[in-house]
Design an enzyme around this catalytic site. Sequence first.
Site, PDB file in Angstrom:
ATOM      1  CD  GLU A  19      55.242  37.607  -2.768  1.00  0.00           C
ATOM      2  OE1 GLU A  19      55.480  37.809  -3.868  1.00  0.00           O
ATOM      3  OE2 GLU A  19      54.815  39.309  -1.888  1.00  0.00           O
ATOM      4  CB  CYS A 219      58.874  38.954  -5.536  1.00  0.00           C
ATOM      5  SG  CYS A 219      59.757  40.998  -5.294  1.00  0.00           S
ATOM      6  CG  ASN A 337      55.287  42.995  -7.556  1.00  0.00           C
ATOM      7  OD1 ASN A 337      54.688  44.473  -6.001  1.00  0.00           O
ATOM      8  ND2 ASN A 337      56.242  43.400  -7.299  1.00  0.00           N
ATOM      9  CD  GLU A 338      58.348  46.028  -5.392  1.00  0.00           C
ATOM     10  OE1 GLU A 338      59.037  44.863  -5.088  1.00  0.00           O
ATOM     11  OE2 GLU A 338      58.171  45.717  -4.209  1.00  0.00           O
TER      12      GLU A 338
END
Length: 616
Positions: A19, A219, A337-338
């Site tokens: 990331e 994120c 993502n999430e």
Amino acid sequence: MLEALAGGIPSTLFGVFFEEINHAGGGGLWAELVSNRGFESGGQNTPSNIAPWYAIGDESQVWLESERSSCFERNPVALRMEVVREVEGGVGIANPGFWGMDIRAGNTYKVSLWVRSLDKVNLSIAFTSRNGTTTLAQSDLTLDASEAEEWSKHEMVLEAFDTDHYARLALTSMHKGVLWLDQVSAMPEETYKGHGFRKELALMLEDLKPGFVRFPGGCYVEGGSLRNAWRWRDTVGPWEERPGHFGDKWNYWSDDGLGFFELLQLSEDLEALPVWVFNNGISHSDEVLPELLDPFIQDILDGIEFARGPMTSKWGRVREAMGHPEPFPLFYMAIGNEDCERQYYHANYLKFYYAIKEAYPDIHLISNCDGTLKPLGHPADLFDFHIYTSANTLFSMVHKFNHVSRDGPKVFVSEYAVVKSDAGQGSFLAALAEAAFLIGIELNSDIVGMASYAPLFVNTNNRRWNPDAIVFDSWQQYGTPSYWMQHFFKMSNGAKLLPFVVESLNTSAVPVVLSAVRIEDGTSLVLKAVNYGQFPVEIRVSLEGVLSNEIDIFASTITVLSSESLMDENSFQNPHKVVPITSLFLSAATDMELSLPPYSIVALGLPLLSSSRADI
């Protein structure tokens, strides 16, 4: 007494998760030395902040101003530099890179820049010490007025004759006049496999033998808002034409030199499968209505075409132009993502799922929703499971996946780590609990298809998350205990679990977990154990399906990761304080006694004699 059953392990079980956080890419894995290469980080309203560039000389000597005068439509900002007064040694502009540039004597560096002027150009291009008193490498660019009146690109190779790990790039002139600069780049000529990756950091990834690379977030994919989310198409093509963007989740600018193509290339260079996490129309603050999602779906389909399409396709031609005519093996993609609890995730997910499956039925799609406790309620090939917790809690989750339904999609433990007080900035205690957790994953690899630690990298000058696996600055790096812990599992991908029986010889309550595998090429066995307790543990292990006389006793080894204190960490000053230590193990057998030190990770490497290497 514990019995473990046999089974095959996926070739993708253990991988890495990249990331763009902590300057993991820009100022890290991506070897570009210049920060804010195109003068765009201050925004497109001019005059703008051009930091970290700064003036060499005072206001009476040189005038610096950003203007919307670039030749690149998507990067309109360029720098206007006016030498007001001639000064011995020259005045101009300097870039310190990402907290210093690592310039080493004998190494060569490729510098490129775009220049325009209304007059002749006499520009010195040099790497200097951070205070400018020592020149480390230098070249000159001389153009007459006719050559300089239009924007033109210039490249040169500088060979350093001195060393400074915190150097700067200086562009100076001793002649009065005005010139414009844009897209200034400096790269070491020696990079990992020649593809632009910082060699030392990429080699640390290679040493893990990852089965996959998950990217680019996290994120980072979502963004604090959609306007700042990572967009794949803005990160491909010539570097000068990439607009860059402000990653508002981790709060720094990225020139996006490390883009979609480069991350696919990294996966290929590591012989790992790419796992692309893409934005599904949801950020941390806004969401796209399902009925307005079609353009976002088409954007992702175009991205797949870029990765996999033939050279005759629109985006396949772009990939070919970047030097990769053959398709990349993109077979895994995560839809967001999430985002499972977001208002429109389920509706958006289904639209992406069916559109991708219709066009590319062989792509494995990953849901953000946790299916370990109840069915997902929607189709998926895998689902994400993220866990950041204390050491004791993670150790207690060794059997977390024992009772997950084998009828549904597989689990992707795409982010795991011990955090907060147990972790420090990368403690041995964290690695100990994580190793036990991974053994539990290995033993349940019929339902857990993939697992990766997070985050992977941190530049110590911009620590946005703690802890991390690999720590670095401009010129040095080390692995935390959690990095070294992953080495115990690098031979597991594609291996076969071996059945075994283990018995404790000195205590009835044993805080120990074990696994045994026969590695993929059939040449050796590996037995792993974690002792999470404060006392030594004596065990007897019986491996089934192999005879003692099939083991090469004299080549067998024992590797131990342990330390004097559970909170011990590695550092730049002592990078090998907590690292695995390997020695010969002459007691190797298929029925053997083994002593496990307190708080330790242990692995036995048991090579097989050549006559015994047929599959069990």
